[in-house]
Design an enzyme around this catalytic site. Structure first.
Site, mmCIF file in Angstrom:
data_model
loop_
_atom_site.group_PDB
_atom_site.id
_atom_site.type_symbol
_atom_site.label_atom_id
_atom_site.label_comp_id
_atom_site.label_asym_id
_atom_site.label_seq_id
_atom_site.Cartn_x
_atom_site.Cartn_y
_atom_site.Cartn_z
ATOM 1 N N ASP A 107 -1.498 -9.929 8.361
ATOM 2 C CA ASP A 107 -1.362 -9.186 7.105
ATOM 3 C C ASP A 107 -0.373 -8.063 7.393
ATOM 4 O O ASP A 107 -0.713 -6.886 7.347
ATOM 5 C CB ASP A 107 -2.734 -8.656 6.661
ATOM 6 C CG ASP A 107 -2.716 -8.145 5.216
ATOM 7 O OD1 ASP A 107 -1.626 -8.124 4.622
ATOM 8 O OD2 ASP A 107 -3.781 -7.762 4.704
ATOM 9 N N HIS A 134 -0.899 -2.505 -4.577
ATOM 10 C CA HIS A 134 -0.328 -3.383 -5.607
ATOM 11 C C HIS A 134 -0.326 -2.758 -7.010
ATOM 12 O O HIS A 134 -0.620 -3.429 -8.003
ATOM 13 C CB HIS A 134 -1.086 -4.709 -5.651
ATOM 14 C CG HIS A 134 -0.940 -5.555 -4.413
ATOM 15 N ND1 HIS A 134 0.170 -5.533 -3.620
ATOM 16 C CD2 HIS A 134 -1.784 -6.475 -3.839
ATOM 17 C CE1 HIS A 134 0.016 -6.389 -2.608
ATOM 18 N NE2 HIS A 134 -1.152 -6.967 -2.718
ATOM 19 N N HIS A 179 3.528 -12.678 -5.510
ATOM 20 C CA HIS A 179 2.385 -12.821 -4.609
ATOM 21 C C HIS A 179 1.818 -14.244 -4.654
ATOM 22 O O HIS A 179 0.616 -14.441 -4.848
ATOM 23 C CB HIS A 179 1.322 -11.785 -4.996
ATOM 24 C CG HIS A 179 0.415 -11.397 -3.877
ATOM 25 N ND1 HIS A 179 -0.332 -12.298 -3.168
ATOM 26 C CD2 HIS A 179 0.134 -10.181 -3.347
ATOM 27 C CE1 HIS A 179 -1.038 -11.651 -2.258
ATOM 28 N NE2 HIS A 179 -0.772 -10.364 -2.335
ATOM 29 N N ARG A 233 0.790 -1.232 0.000
ATOM 30 C CA ARG A 233 0.000 0.000 0.000
ATOM 31 C C ARG A 233 0.819 1.277 0.000
ATOM 32 O O ARG A 233 1.909 1.322 0.582
ATOM 33 C CB ARG A 233 -0.929 0.007 1.224
ATOM 34 C CG ARG A 233 -1.977 -1.084 1.138
ATOM 35 C CD ARG A 233 -2.805 -1.200 2.388
ATOM 36 N NE ARG A 233 -3.861 -2.185 2.176
ATOM 37 C CZ ARG A 233 -3.688 -3.513 2.251
ATOM 38 N NH1 ARG A 233 -2.508 -4.008 2.550
ATOM 39 N NH2 ARG A 233 -4.694 -4.335 2.015
ATOM 40 N N GLU A 278 5.610 -12.151 0.936
ATOM 41 C CA GLU A 278 5.914 -11.226 -0.153
ATOM 42 C C GLU A 278 7.096 -10.337 0.235
ATOM 43 O O GLU A 278 6.937 -9.380 0.987
ATOM 44 C CB GLU A 278 4.678 -10.349 -0.427
ATOM 45 C CG GLU A 278 3.397 -11.135 -0.632
ATOM 46 C CD GLU A 278 2.155 -10.339 -0.194
ATOM 47 O OE1 GLU A 278 2.013 -9.172 -0.571
ATOM 48 O OE2 GLU A 278 1.339 -10.895 0.550
HETATM 49 C C1 BGC Z 1 -2.079 -7.504 1.192
HETATM 50 C C2 BGC Z 1 -3.495 -7.861 1.574
HETATM 51 C C3 BGC Z 1 -4.280 -7.986 0.310
HETATM 52 C C4 BGC Z 1 -3.658 -9.078 -0.509
HETATM 53 C C5 BGC Z 1 -4.369 -9.344 -1.815
HETATM 54 C C6 BGC Z 1 -1.518 -8.603 0.371
HETATM 55 O O1 BGC Z 1 -0.250 -8.266 -0.030
HETATM 56 O O2 BGC Z 1 -1.280 -7.246 2.311
HETATM 57 O O3 BGC Z 1 -4.042 -6.891 2.427
HETATM 58 O O4 BGC Z 1 -5.626 -8.259 0.572
HETATM 59 O O5 BGC Z 1 -2.329 -8.764 -0.775
HETATM 60 O O6 BGC Z 1 -4.429 -8.228 -2.579
#
Ligand code: BGC
Length: 381
Positions: free
Chosen positions: A280, A132, A206, A107, A345
Site C-alpha cells: 500500500d 481520498h 481507483h 492521505r 493509482e
Molecule cells: C489506499 C488504501 C485504502 C484504499 C481504499 C488506497 O489508495 O492507499 O490505504 O485502504 O485506497 O480506500
C-alpha cells in the site's frame, strides 16, 4: 521476374492495398440508465466498445469505471475490475471501486495543510488522517455527461464542479474526466481541472484489477507485476510518507523485474510490509513527470491477459486490496477479500501538501491540471 514471382508480388501488393483501405474497426459509445440513488436522482452509464471485444462501462456516480470486459487468450470475455452491481451499493461502500477520486487522492496527514500562510482543516476519515477527499469525495458525487462520441475512438467526457470550500478545500474546482478506447486496445483516461483560487489537488482513478476475471474466483497472488520504479516513499504506521525516498533494491518492494504479488507480500522482516498489511505504497515512477511513460505491467498466466499502464504522474500507489475483509460482496454476489485485486493509482505523492520537496499538488487560477493514464490490453499469445 518469372510468372510465379509476378503473381506473388501482385498478391502482396493487393494485400497491402486491402490493409490500407480497410477502415478502422468501428467502436461504439452507448448511453444507458444505471438506476437511481435514494433521493431519486438518476445515474447514467456510457459503455465504450472497440472492435476487439473490449468494453468499458463508465457511470456518472463518481465518474466510475464500473466494468471493464476484456477477452482472454482464447477470446473469452470477462470483467476484470471489482465493483458493485448498483449505484446505491457504491454509495454505501468506502472502497472507491473504479472511482474518480478527489479532491486529494490518498492521505493528507491529520487532515491539515497550509497554503500561502493559511491553514486548512479537512475531515479525518482514516484514523488521524484525511483520505481520498473525505467521506463525500468526488467518488460519491454525480458527474455530468458533457459529451459522448462514437467512431474509431469512442469517448465520453464527464464533468463535476466542486464548490469553493467543499470538503474544506479552497477554490471552485472545475473537473473533467475523459475516457476513450482505441483500436489498439488502449483505454485512456485524462483528468483535467481549473480553479478560481490557489488550491491543492490530486485526482486519480481507483480501479481494482483482477486480470483472471470475475468468474475465475481467484485472488491476485499469482499475478505478476512489474513496476518501473527504482524508489518508493516509505510510510509511518498511519500510512503517511516519512519523507524518505528509498531504493527498492534488495527489498520486497523491488518490482523492476516481474514478480508474483504473493511472492514477498508476507515478508514480515520488512516493517513497510507490516505497516501496509501488504503493498500500500507510493512508487516514484522512473522518468520525467509530465511525460507519458511506462509505469506498470500486470500479467495473469491463467487467462493470458496482460495490462500495461503508462502515466504522466510522478508517482503511482500500488495497493493490493489489503483492507477488504470478506464482510461484504460486490458484483455477482462475490465476496471480496484481502488480496483480491491490484490497484495502481497514479498521482502526486501522498501528503504532498505537507512535504515541500515532493512534487507539488498546487494548482493556481489560470493553469490547467492534467493527469493522464493509459491502460493497454493484450494477451500472451
Ligand atoms: C489506499 C488504501 C485504502 C484504499 C481504499 C488506497 O489508495 O492507499 O490505504 O485502504 O485506497 O480506500
Amino acid at each position: 521476374m518469372d510468372g510465379s514471382g509476378r503473381r506473388a508480388r501482385t498478391a502482396l501488393l493487393a494485400g497491402i492495398a486491402m490493409t490500407l483501405a480497410s477502415p478502422a474497426l468501428a467502436g461504439t459509445a452507448t448511453r444507458s440508465p444505471f438506476g437511481a440513488l435514494a433521493d431519486g436522482s438518476k445515474v447514467e452509464a456510457v459503455t465504450l466498445t472497440n472492435g476487439h471485444g473490449i468494453s468499458a462501462k463508465v457511470m456518472t456516480l463518481g465518474a466510475t469505471l464500473q466494468s471493464l470486459i476484456v477477452p482472454d487468450r482464447n477470446g473469452k470475455a470477462d470483467d476484470i475490475v471489482l465493483g458493485q452491481d448498483s449505484a446505491a451499493e457504491y454509495l454505501a461502500r468506502p472502497n472507491y471501486f473504479g472511482a474518480s477520486v478527489g479532491r486529494y487522492a490518498n492521505r493528507i496527514a491529520k487532515g491539515k495543510f497550509t497554503l500561502d500562510g493559511k491553514t486548512y482543516t479537512l475531515e479525518t476519515n482514516d484514523g488521524p488522517n484525511h483520505l481520498h477527499g473525505g467521506a463525500k469525495g468526488f467518488d460519491k458525487r454525480l458527474w455530468k455527461i458533457d459529451s459522448v462520441t462514437g467512431g474509431a475512438e469512442p469517448k465520453v467526457v464527464l464533468s463535476y464542479v466542486s464548490a469553493d470550500g467543499e470538503a474544506g478545500y479552497p477554490g471552485e474546482l472545475r473537473v473533467t474526466a475523459t475516457y476513450s478506447l482505441n483500436d489498439n486496445n488502449e483505454l485512456r483516461l485524462e483528468y483535467r481541472a481549473t480553479t478560481t483560487k490557489p488550491t491543492v489537488l490530486n485526482l486519480t482513478n481507483h480501479s481494482y484489477f483482477n486480470l483472471a476475471g470475475g468468474s475465475a474466483n481467484k485472488d491476485v497472488m499469482a499475478e505478476k507485476v512489474t513496476l518501473h520504479a527504482a524508489r518508493f516513499t516509505p510510510v509511518d504506521a498511519t500510512l503517511i510518507p516519512t519523507g524518505e525516498r528509498r531504493a527498492v533494491a534488495g527489498t520486497p518492494f523491488d518490482f523492476r523485474e516481474a514478480h508474483m504479488v504473493g511472492e514477498r507480500i508476507r515478508d514480515g522482516r520488512d516493517q513497510q510490509i507490516r505497516y501496509g498489511r501488504g503493498y500500500d505504497h507510493n512508487y516514484i515512477v522512473d522518468g520525467a513527470p509530465g511525460t507519458l511513460r511506462p509505469a506498470a505491467r500486470i500479467e495473469d498466466a491463467t487467462s493470458g491477459r496482460v495490462m500495461e499502464m503508462s502515466v504522466t504522474a510522478p508517482g503511482i500507489q500500488f495497493y493490493t486490496g489489503n483492507f477488504m475483509d470478506g464482510t461484504f460482496f460486490g458484483k455477482k454476489n462475490r465476496v471480496y477479500r484481502q488480496g483480491d485485486a491490484i490497484c495502481l493509482e497514479p498521482g502526486v505523492f501522498p501528503d504532498s501538501p505537507n512535504h515541500a520537496d515532493f512534487p507539488s499538488a498546487r494548482l493556481d487560477p489560470g493553469k490547467t491540471y492534467s493527469n493522464v493514464m493509459v491502460y493497454r490490453f493484450s494477451t500472451d499469445r
